[in-house]
Design a protein around this motif. Sequence first.
Motif, PDB file in Angstrom:
ATOM      1  N   VAL A  65      -7.367   3.297  -0.273  1.00 52.69           N
ATOM      2  CA  VAL A  65      -6.902   4.442  -1.095  1.00 52.69           C
ATOM      3  C   VAL A  65      -5.382   4.381  -1.246  1.00 52.69           C
ATOM      4  CG1 VAL A  65      -6.699   6.964  -1.188  1.00 52.69           C
ATOM      5  CG2 VAL A  65      -8.861   5.915  -0.492  1.00 52.69           C
ATOM      6  N   LEU A  66      -4.677   4.076  -0.153  1.00 48.09           N
ATOM      7  CA  LEU A  66      -3.205   4.081  -0.207  1.00 48.09           C
ATOM      8  C   LEU A  66      -2.637   2.883  -0.971  1.00 48.09           C
ATOM      9  CD1 LEU A  66      -2.385   5.383   3.405  1.00 48.09           C
ATOM     10  CD2 LEU A  66      -2.447   6.691   1.271  1.00 48.09           C
ATOM     11  N   THR A  67      -3.330   1.741  -0.941  1.00 52.10           N
ATOM     12  CA  THR A  67      -2.783   0.574  -1.677  1.00 52.10           C
ATOM     13  C   THR A  67      -3.276   0.518  -3.121  1.00 52.10           C
ATOM     14  OG1 THR A  67      -4.536  -0.858  -0.831  1.00 52.10           O
ATOM     15  CG2 THR A  67      -2.427  -0.953   0.314  1.00 52.10           C
ATOM     16  N   ASP A  68      -4.578   0.756  -3.336  1.00 53.70           N
ATOM     17  CA  ASP A  68      -5.154   0.554  -4.682  1.00 53.70           C
ATOM     18  C   ASP A  68      -5.311   1.856  -5.466  1.00 53.70           C
ATOM     19  OD1 ASP A  68      -5.514  -1.867  -3.434  1.00 53.70           O
ATOM     20  OD2 ASP A  68      -7.686  -1.946  -3.668  1.00 53.70           O
ATOM     21  N   ASP A  69      -5.430   2.978  -4.765  1.00 54.62           N
ATOM     22  CA  ASP A  69      -5.722   4.273  -5.378  1.00 54.62           C
ATOM     23  C   ASP A  69      -6.903   4.173  -6.370  1.00 54.62           C
ATOM     24  OD1 ASP A  69      -5.477   6.976  -5.798  1.00 54.62           O
ATOM     25  OD2 ASP A  69      -3.776   6.837  -7.161  1.00 54.62           O
ATOM     26  N   PRO A  70      -8.068   3.698  -5.900  1.00 54.56           N
ATOM     27  CA  PRO A  70      -9.202   3.511  -6.819  1.00 54.56           C
ATOM     28  C   PRO A  70      -9.908   4.827  -7.145  1.00 54.56           C
ATOM     29  CG  PRO A  70      -9.894   3.021  -4.585  1.00 54.56           C
ATOM     30  CD  PRO A  70      -8.444   3.412  -4.498  1.00 54.56           C
ATOM     31  N   LYS A  71     -10.564   4.859  -8.303  1.00 53.82           N
ATOM     32  CA  LYS A  71     -11.331   6.054  -8.688  1.00 53.82           C
ATOM     33  C   LYS A  71     -12.768   5.946  -8.169  1.00 53.82           C
ATOM     34  CE  LYS A  71     -11.550   9.135 -12.648  1.00 53.82           C
ATOM     35  NZ  LYS A  71     -11.254   9.318 -14.070  1.00 53.82           N
ATOM     36  N   LEU A  72     -13.254   4.723  -8.026  1.00 59.40           N
ATOM     37  CA  LEU A  72     -14.576   4.416  -7.465  1.00 59.40           C
ATOM     38  C   LEU A  72     -15.741   4.962  -8.297  1.00 59.40           C
ATOM     39  CD1 LEU A  72     -13.888   5.035  -3.630  1.00 59.40           C
ATOM     40  CD2 LEU A  72     -13.809   2.858  -4.856  1.00 59.40           C
ATOM     41  N   ALA A  78      -0.918 -16.342   5.239  1.00 60.46           N
ATOM     42  CA  ALA A  78      -1.511 -16.130   6.564  1.00 60.46           C
ATOM     43  C   ALA A  78      -1.829 -14.657   6.821  1.00 60.46           C
ATOM     44  CB  ALA A  78      -0.560 -16.663   7.634  1.00 60.46           C
ATOM     45  N   LYS A  79      -1.095 -13.751   6.169  1.00 62.26           N
ATOM     46  CA  LYS A  79      -1.320 -12.316   6.446  1.00 62.26           C
ATOM     47  C   LYS A  79      -2.054 -11.611   5.317  1.00 62.26           C
ATOM     48  CE  LYS A  79       2.272 -11.754   9.814  1.00 62.26           C
ATOM     49  NZ  LYS A  79       3.699 -11.560   9.975  1.00 62.26           N
ATOM     50  N   THR A  80      -2.512 -12.363   4.340  1.00 65.14           N
ATOM     51  CA  THR A  80      -3.238 -11.767   3.205  1.00 65.14           C
ATOM     52  C   THR A  80      -4.568 -11.189   3.696  1.00 65.14           C
ATOM     53  OG1 THR A  80      -2.294 -13.550   1.902  1.00 65.14           O
ATOM     54  CG2 THR A  80      -4.053 -12.286   0.864  1.00 65.14           C
ATOM     55  N   PRO A  92      -0.862 -11.221  -0.989  1.00 67.66           N
ATOM     56  CA  PRO A  92      -0.312 -11.254   0.374  1.00 67.66           C
ATOM     57  C   PRO A  92       0.335  -9.935   0.811  1.00 67.66           C
ATOM     58  CG  PRO A  92       0.130 -13.322  -0.716  1.00 67.66           C
ATOM     59  CD  PRO A  92      -0.469 -12.427  -1.764  1.00 67.66           C
ATOM     60  N   ASP A  93       0.922  -9.168  -0.136  1.00 66.31           N
ATOM     61  CA  ASP A  93       1.527  -7.883   0.247  1.00 66.31           C
ATOM     62  C   ASP A  93       0.513  -6.736   0.145  1.00 66.31           C
ATOM     63  OD1 ASP A  93       1.205  -7.519  -2.452  1.00 66.31           O
ATOM     64  OD2 ASP A  93       3.324  -7.229  -2.906  1.00 66.31           O
ATOM     65  N   LYS A  94      -0.771  -7.077   0.064  1.00 66.56           N
ATOM     66  CA  LYS A  94      -1.896  -6.120   0.049  1.00 66.56           C
ATOM     67  C   LYS A  94      -2.146  -5.479  -1.301  1.00 66.56           C
ATOM     68  CE  LYS A  94      -2.905  -4.660   4.700  1.00 66.56           C
ATOM     69  NZ  LYS A  94      -3.377  -3.536   5.450  1.00 66.56           N
ATOM     70  N   ARG A  95      -1.267  -5.764  -2.287  1.00 66.51           N
ATOM     71  CA  ARG A  95      -1.511  -5.158  -3.592  1.00 66.51           C
ATOM     72  C   ARG A  95      -2.810  -5.686  -4.175  1.00 66.51           C
ATOM     73  NH1 ARG A  95       2.308  -6.597  -7.488  1.00 66.51           N
ATOM     74  NH2 ARG A  95       3.170  -8.039  -5.963  1.00 66.51           N
ATOM     75  N   GLN A  96      -3.451  -4.825  -4.945  1.00 66.65           N
ATOM     76  CA  GLN A  96      -4.732  -5.171  -5.572  1.00 66.65           C
ATOM     77  C   GLN A  96      -4.528  -6.274  -6.611  1.00 66.65           C
ATOM     78  OE1 GLN A  96      -6.198  -1.890  -7.878  1.00 66.65           O
ATOM     79  NE2 GLN A  96      -8.315  -2.439  -7.498  1.00 66.65           N
ATOM     80  N   VAL A  97      -5.520  -7.139  -6.758  1.00 62.36           N
ATOM     81  CA  VAL A  97      -5.457  -8.162  -7.786  1.00 62.36           C
ATOM     82  C   VAL A  97      -6.867  -8.323  -8.362  1.00 62.36           C
ATOM     83  CG1 VAL A  97      -5.800 -10.058  -6.116  1.00 62.36           C
ATOM     84  CG2 VAL A  97      -4.684 -10.532  -8.279  1.00 62.36           C
ATOM     85  N   ARG A  98      -6.944  -8.623  -9.657  1.00 65.09           N
ATOM     86  CA  ARG A  98      -8.260  -8.775 -10.279  1.00 65.09           C
ATOM     87  C   ARG A  98      -8.893 -10.088  -9.779  1.00 65.09           C
ATOM     88  NH1 ARG A  98     -10.929  -6.928 -15.169  1.00 65.09           N
ATOM     89  NH2 ARG A  98     -12.967  -7.901 -15.005  1.00 65.09           N
ATOM     90  N   ILE A  99      -9.973  -9.967  -9.033  1.00 61.19           N
ATOM     91  CA  ILE A  99     -10.663 -11.149  -8.496  1.00 61.19           C
ATOM     92  C   ILE A  99     -12.015 -11.319  -9.187  1.00 61.19           C
ATOM     93  CG2 ILE A  99     -11.681 -12.170  -6.389  1.00 61.19           C
ATOM     94  CD1 ILE A  99      -9.451 -10.737  -4.793  1.00 61.19           C
ATOM     95  N   SER A 100     -12.672 -10.194  -9.486  1.00 59.49           N
ATOM     96  CA  SER A 100     -14.000 -10.240 -10.128  1.00 59.49           C
ATOM     97  C   SER A 100     -13.927 -10.801 -11.539  1.00 59.49           C
ATOM     98  CB  SER A 100     -14.574  -8.832 -10.245  1.00 59.49           C
ATOM     99  OG  SER A 100     -14.980  -8.377  -9.005  1.00 59.49           O
TER     100      SER A 100
END
Length: 219
Positions: free
Chosen positions: A58-65, A179-181, A25-33
């Motif tokens: 990029v700003l929330t998760d900072d992924p390497k991709l 509701a805001k997730t 809900p606070d936009k932080r990344q979570v393992r879903i896969s």
Amino acid sequence: MVSKEERPYVIINCAASADGKIALPDKRQVRISSKEDFDRVMRLREECDAVLVGIGTVLTDDPKLNVKYDTSKQPAKVVLDTKLRIPEDAEVFKGGTKVYILTGKDVERTIEKENAEVLRCNLSKDGLIDLKEAMKLLREKGIKRLLVEGGATVIWNFLKEGLFDEFNIYISPIIIGGAKTPTIADGDGVKNENEIIKLRLKEVKKLGDGLLIRYEPWK
Ligand SMILES: NC(=O)c1ccc[n+]([C@@H]2O[C@H](COP(=O)([O-])OP(=O)(O)OC[C@H]3O[C@@H](n4cnc5c(N)ncnc54)[C@H](OP(=O)(O)O)[C@@H]3O)[C@@H](O)[C@H]2O)c1
């Protein structure tokens, strides 16, 4: 307008909970896969010339991709970043592959990094990168196959513009709620029933403990 020949082949991919959320809900990344889905996404990255995300991700998760196993074919990275807010130490810059940052034409800042290239674009009515122009620019850079990994605003805009050839959603058997997730497609949404984006179901398959759903555009 941008014809299919003028743009890359676009695959949108995301992982969602059973209630359609793609983060906490606070936009932080979570393992879903699941492990199986993670492996599928790594193969997809390897098959694509570039992986695209929005600056929000990029700003929330900072992924390497990158592809997380040894390969000679790491994809380039693309970030949609109207105001060029990307930090110089963002993970996308690590690993040496090319990073294209699509920004607005009047942005003064630039990025002094050997593997970074800032591409300046016109903005759309809503003040975001004009995706049609962006797709043409990326195709001119040799990107023939593009993987769009999110987040919620980016996926919405690619769907709204009809700029995709495949749309894959992995549905995990978890509920996040809120509701805001962030959901699979956020943005402004359609204004009325006539604007609803129709998809054609291509394939549904069980993947680990979840479900992979593959759609294509209605036409
Ligand atoms: N589960 C998954 O598969 C998955 C994958 C990726 C991300 N996520 C999640 O998604 C969330 C981030 O989503 P988000 O909606 O906040 O951010 P986002 O979609 O990553 O980025 C959106 C931002 O990109 C910029 N942008 C520039 N041109 C754009 C365009 N034409 N269309 C869309 N965006 C454009 C805008 O910021 P400026 O105006 O500053 O340019 C916009 O606010 C995070 O919670 C992340 O964890 C989940």
